[in-house]
Design an enzyme around this catalytic site. Structure first.
Site, PDB file in Angstrom:
ATOM      1  N   ALA A   1     -10.110 -11.793  13.571  1.00  0.00           N
ATOM      2  CA  ALA A   1      -9.700 -11.127  14.829  1.00  0.00           C
ATOM      3  C   ALA A   1      -8.300 -11.543  15.269  1.00  0.00           C
ATOM      4  O   ALA A   1      -7.873 -11.183  16.370  1.00  0.00           O
ATOM      5  CB  ALA A   1     -10.719 -11.423  15.921  1.00  0.00           C
ATOM      6  N   ILE A   2      -7.571 -12.236  14.416  1.00  0.00           N
ATOM      7  CA  ILE A   2      -6.223 -12.722  14.760  1.00  0.00           C
ATOM      8  C   ILE A   2      -5.294 -11.580  15.149  1.00  0.00           C
ATOM      9  O   ILE A   2      -4.391 -11.756  15.971  1.00  0.00           O
ATOM     10  CB  ILE A   2      -5.631 -13.565  13.589  1.00  0.00           C
ATOM     11  CG1 ILE A   2      -4.398 -14.326  14.056  1.00  0.00           C
ATOM     12  CG2 ILE A   2      -5.350 -12.738  12.351  1.00  0.00           C
ATOM     13  CD1 ILE A   2      -4.649 -15.404  15.042  1.00  0.00           C
ATOM     14  N   ASP A   3      -5.529 -10.380  14.588  1.00  0.00           N
ATOM     15  CA  ASP A   3      -4.644  -9.257  14.941  1.00  0.00           C
ATOM     16  C   ASP A   3      -4.845  -8.826  16.399  1.00  0.00           C
ATOM     17  O   ASP A   3      -4.030  -8.080  16.934  1.00  0.00           O
ATOM     18  CB  ASP A   3      -4.833  -8.075  13.975  1.00  0.00           C
ATOM     19  CG  ASP A   3      -6.232  -7.517  13.999  1.00  0.00           C
ATOM     20  OD1 ASP A   3      -7.170  -8.244  14.374  1.00  0.00           O
ATOM     21  OD2 ASP A   3      -6.398  -6.332  13.664  1.00  0.00           O
TER      22      ASP A   3
ATOM     23  N   VAL B   1     -14.998 -10.786  16.105  1.00  0.00           N
ATOM     24  CA  VAL B   1     -15.386 -10.083  17.327  1.00  0.00           C
ATOM     25  C   VAL B   1     -14.329  -9.047  17.709  1.00  0.00           C
ATOM     26  O   VAL B   1     -13.172  -9.157  17.333  1.00  0.00           O
ATOM     27  CB  VAL B   1     -15.588 -11.043  18.530  1.00  0.00           C
ATOM     28  CG1 VAL B   1     -16.679 -12.042  18.252  1.00  0.00           C
ATOM     29  CG2 VAL B   1     -14.302 -11.728  18.902  1.00  0.00           C
TER      30      VAL B   1
ATOM     31  N   TYR C   1      -0.395   4.375  10.467  1.00  0.00           N
ATOM     32  CA  TYR C   1      -0.757   3.376  11.476  1.00  0.00           C
ATOM     33  C   TYR C   1       0.482   3.166  12.340  1.00  0.00           C
ATOM     34  O   TYR C   1       1.569   2.911  11.806  1.00  0.00           O
ATOM     35  CB  TYR C   1      -1.119   2.035  10.824  1.00  0.00           C
ATOM     36  CG  TYR C   1      -2.464   2.008  10.130  1.00  0.00           C
ATOM     37  CD1 TYR C   1      -3.643   2.219  10.846  1.00  0.00           C
ATOM     38  CD2 TYR C   1      -2.561   1.735   8.781  1.00  0.00           C
ATOM     39  CE1 TYR C   1      -4.878   2.189  10.210  1.00  0.00           C
ATOM     40  CE2 TYR C   1      -3.795   1.698   8.145  1.00  0.00           C
ATOM     41  CZ  TYR C   1      -4.948   1.926   8.869  1.00  0.00           C
ATOM     42  OH  TYR C   1      -6.161   1.889   8.245  1.00  0.00           O
TER      43      TYR C   1
ATOM     44  N   GLU D   1      -4.935   4.730  13.845  1.00  0.00           N
ATOM     45  CA  GLU D   1      -5.861   3.842  14.567  1.00  0.00           C
ATOM     46  C   GLU D   1      -6.454   4.457  15.817  1.00  0.00           C
ATOM     47  O   GLU D   1      -7.416   3.912  16.366  1.00  0.00           O
ATOM     48  CB  GLU D   1      -5.179   2.506  14.910  1.00  0.00           C
ATOM     49  CG  GLU D   1      -4.137   2.549  16.014  1.00  0.00           C
ATOM     50  CD  GLU D   1      -2.748   2.977  15.526  1.00  0.00           C
ATOM     51  OE1 GLU D   1      -2.604   3.329  14.344  1.00  0.00           O
ATOM     52  OE2 GLU D   1      -1.804   2.971  16.340  1.00  0.00           O
TER      53      GLU D   1
ATOM     54  N   HIS E   1       0.317   1.722  16.155  1.00  0.00           N
ATOM     55  CA  HIS E   1       0.156   0.604  17.111  1.00  0.00           C
ATOM     56  C   HIS E   1       1.316   0.556  18.100  1.00  0.00           C
ATOM     57  O   HIS E   1       1.903  -0.502  18.326  1.00  0.00           O
ATOM     58  CB  HIS E   1       0.033  -0.731  16.355  1.00  0.00           C
ATOM     59  CG  HIS E   1      -1.209  -0.809  15.516  1.00  0.00           C
ATOM     60  ND1 HIS E   1      -2.469  -0.972  16.066  1.00  0.00           N
ATOM     61  CD2 HIS E   1      -1.395  -0.721  14.185  1.00  0.00           C
ATOM     62  CE1 HIS E   1      -3.366  -0.983  15.102  1.00  0.00           C
ATOM     63  NE2 HIS E   1      -2.748  -0.827  13.953  1.00  0.00           N
TER      64      HIS E   1
ATOM     65  N   SER F   1     -11.375  -2.758   7.994  1.00  0.00           N
ATOM     66  CA  SER F   1     -12.306  -3.787   8.472  1.00  0.00           C
ATOM     67  C   SER F   1     -13.285  -4.175   7.359  1.00  0.00           C
ATOM     68  O   SER F   1     -13.647  -5.344   7.219  1.00  0.00           O
ATOM     69  CB  SER F   1     -13.089  -3.284   9.686  1.00  0.00           C
ATOM     70  OG  SER F   1     -12.263  -3.251  10.820  1.00  0.00           O
TER      71      SER F   1
ATOM     72  N   ASN G   1      -2.782  -9.422   8.226  1.00  0.00           N
ATOM     73  CA  ASN G   1      -2.962  -8.157   7.492  1.00  0.00           C
ATOM     74  C   ASN G   1      -3.684  -8.439   6.173  1.00  0.00           C
ATOM     75  O   ASN G   1      -3.127  -8.278   5.090  1.00  0.00           O
ATOM     76  CB  ASN G   1      -1.622  -7.464   7.230  1.00  0.00           C
ATOM     77  CG  ASN G   1      -0.745  -8.261   6.284  1.00  0.00           C
ATOM     78  OD1 ASN G   1      -0.867  -9.480   6.219  1.00  0.00           O
ATOM     79  ND2 ASN G   1       0.117  -7.594   5.542  1.00  0.00           N
TER      80      ASN G   1
ATOM     81  N   LYS H   1       2.406   1.998   7.265  1.00  0.00           N
ATOM     82  CA  LYS H   1       2.816   1.208   8.430  1.00  0.00           C
ATOM     83  C   LYS H   1       3.772   2.006   9.312  1.00  0.00           C
ATOM     84  O   LYS H   1       4.368   2.981   8.888  1.00  0.00           O
ATOM     85  CB  LYS H   1       3.503  -0.090   7.987  1.00  0.00           C
ATOM     86  CG  LYS H   1       2.616  -1.014   7.198  1.00  0.00           C
ATOM     87  CD  LYS H   1       1.393  -1.450   7.963  1.00  0.00           C
ATOM     88  CE  LYS H   1       1.684  -2.574   8.923  1.00  0.00           C
ATOM     89  NZ  LYS H   1       0.410  -3.069   9.526  1.00  0.00           N
TER      90      LYS H   1
ATOM     91  N   VAL I   1      -4.726 -14.776   8.379  1.00  0.00           N
ATOM     92  CA  VAL I   1      -3.792 -13.755   7.883  1.00  0.00           C
ATOM     93  C   VAL I   1      -4.008 -12.460   8.683  1.00  0.00           C
ATOM     94  O   VAL I   1      -5.130 -11.952   8.766  1.00  0.00           O
ATOM     95  CB  VAL I   1      -3.995 -13.526   6.370  1.00  0.00           C
ATOM     96  CG1 VAL I   1      -3.120 -12.377   5.880  1.00  0.00           C
ATOM     97  CG2 VAL I   1      -3.676 -14.799   5.601  1.00  0.00           C
TER      98      VAL I   1
ATOM     99  N   ARG J   1       0.835  -1.201   0.000  1.00  0.00           N
ATOM    100  CA  ARG J   1       0.000   0.000   0.000  1.00  0.00           C
ATOM    101  C   ARG J   1       0.876   1.260   0.000  1.00  0.00           C
ATOM    102  O   ARG J   1       2.056   1.196   0.308  1.00  0.00           O
ATOM    103  CB  ARG J   1      -0.913   0.019   1.238  1.00  0.00           C
ATOM    104  CG  ARG J   1      -2.002  -1.020   1.183  1.00  0.00           C
ATOM    105  CD  ARG J   1      -2.772  -1.104   2.484  1.00  0.00           C
ATOM    106  NE  ARG J   1      -1.965  -1.646   3.559  1.00  0.00           N
ATOM    107  CZ  ARG J   1      -2.380  -1.797   4.813  1.00  0.00           C
ATOM    108  NH1 ARG J   1      -3.599  -1.423   5.147  1.00  0.00           N
ATOM    109  NH2 ARG J   1      -1.585  -2.300   5.739  1.00  0.00           N
TER     110      ARG J   1
END
Ligand SMILES: NC(=O)c1ccc[n+]([C@@H]2O[C@H](COP(=O)([O-])OP(=O)(O)OC[C@H]3O[C@@H](n4cnc5c(N)ncnc54)[C@H](O)[C@@H]3O)[C@@H](O)[C@H]2O)c1
Length: 374
Positions: free
Chosen positions: A267-269, A238, A93, A117, A95, A133, A299, A74, A297, A15
């Site tokens: 929701a793995i992140d 979730v 972003y 974020e 984090h 999302s 991302n 990123k 995955v 991106r």
């Protein structure tokens, strides 16, 4: 203002933080736009496209060295830490609550860092996370349908069925932005879709907008156990704000599932809502546990950079324009949503959760800058 657009150097990040259309808007408002050479390539934008929009193509040293406002996707990588400096506003972003080395590098450099974020509206929406999302949700349904194919380890079921043959069943855990978008695509493919959520208001809303095309059911352990046994695809979507995702699907529950069914844990992140989920990459997206395919995955939007870049720029551009037109101090005084995005101001941590996470000093933004009160 002089606005820089840096090329992303993180592995498999295609991106870019600004499209040529976005560059054009900024140039028209009287700003100068510097784009690092080949920054747009991964998203199918050539340097010439930016030049036509009125931007200038520059080297990596020039984009970091000369910009007043630097746009990225990123967080900076370790090799970029020496480029952080006083007088620069970084918008990306970040984090950093989960990244102490980067937090310290930002503080030591004296930079100002605004995190996509944590830009948050008064009604607690996250406008710069929402587009990702939406993309992840839509991709989740596609991935589920794809990995149901037998040669890929799936059950060998066409999710949409055909006339005379019943379609597959999709169970969506969490009916927020990801869940809604997953449901839309699954419905479009012809699947039977059930959404489980804990919020009755959210289910009322989904029921209204999807007008009976999905079943909405209150989420509980018992309900998940029974719904999961019928599902061909389970989509984990979730979110409990500020917390790790709850483990709604336990290893024991996999035993009641159909062999070759697919779990897509979006929701793995946030740690994943499936006990057996662990992060995977676009290179190697799936693995099996107890005969169930897991797609996790971390991302997902990175796999579709043309769409993600445009969706991201659509959402960030109004804030970029605000900062560029007014300067950061006046922009945050004017817009409380943007003020919530400021994580570090001239080397001081102004976001309490970040300071708390690393045991570092917190300075409220309003002690440093005048903020809007209404
Ligand atoms: N893997 C990726 O690439 C990627 C990309 C974007 C978002 N995400 C992640 O996807 C997840 C969902 O994001 P979102 O934007 O849809 O969040 P959201 O806040 O819009 O929706 C979350 C929903 O989960 C529901 N929920 C909470 N606890 C629940 C429970 N116990 N049972 C059922 N439902 C429950 C909430 O009521 C809400 O409707 C987040 O973890 C987010 O970080 C991942």
């Amino acid at each position: 203002m002089r606005i820089g657009v840096a090329r992303e150097i993180k592995s498999h990040e295609y991106r870019v933080a600004l499209t040529p259309a976005g560059a054009r808007e900024l140039v028209q408002r009287g700003h100068e736009v510097l784009v690092e050479s080949t920054a747009g390539e991964g998203s199918a934008f050539a340097d010439a496209d930016y030049v036509r929009a009125g931007a200038r193509i520059v080297s990596v040293d020039d984009v970091w060295g000369h910009a007043e406002l630097l746009l990225k996707v990123k967080e900076p990588t370790v090799s970029e830490y020496p480029r952080l400096r006083e007088g620069l506003v970084l918008f990306t972003y970040l984090h950093i609550a989960a990244d102490e080395p980067l937090t310290r590098a930002l503080v030591e450099s004296g930079i100002t860092a605004v995190a996509y974020e944590t830009v948050e509206t008064d009604d607690r929406k996250l406008p710069l996370l929402a587009p990702m999302s939406e993309i992840a949700g839509r991709l989740a349904a596609q991935a589920g349908a794809y990995f149901l194919e037998k040669p890929l380890g799936g059950r060998g079921l066409l999710l949409g069925g055909v006339p005379g043959v019943a379609p597959g069943r999709v169970l969506v855990l969490g009916g927020g932005i990801v869940g809604y978008n997953a449901a839309i695509i699954a419905i479009g493919l012809g699947a039977q879709v059930t959404i489980l959520d804990r919020s009755i208001d959210r289910m009322r809303h989904l029921d209204e907008i999807l007008s009976g095309r999905v079943s909405t059911v209150m989420s509980s352990t018992l309900q998940i156990e029974s719904s999961i046994a019928d599902a061909d695809v389970v989509i984990g979507a979730v979110l409990v704000p500020g917390a790790r995702a709850p483990k709604l699907v336990t290893r024991g529950m996999l035993g009641v599932m159909k062999k070759g069914a697919v779990i897509v844990d979006v929701a793995i992140d946030q740690g994943g809502c499936v006990e057996t989920a662990r992060p995977t990459t676009h290179d190697d997206p799936v693995y099996a546990v107890d005969g169930i395919t897991h797609y996790c995955v971390a991302n997902m939007p990175g796999g579709v950079p043309i769409t993600s870049t445009k969706a991201l720029t659509n959402a960030t551009l109004p804030y970029v324009e605000e900062i560029a037109d007014l300067g950061l101090a006046r922009a945050v005084a004017h817009d409380r949503s943007l003020a919530r995005g400021v994580n570090v101001l001239e080397g001081k941590i102004t976001y309490d959760a970040v300071a708390e996470a690393h045991g570092l000093e917190y300075t409220p933004l309003e002690d440093l800058l005048p903020l809007a009160t209404v």
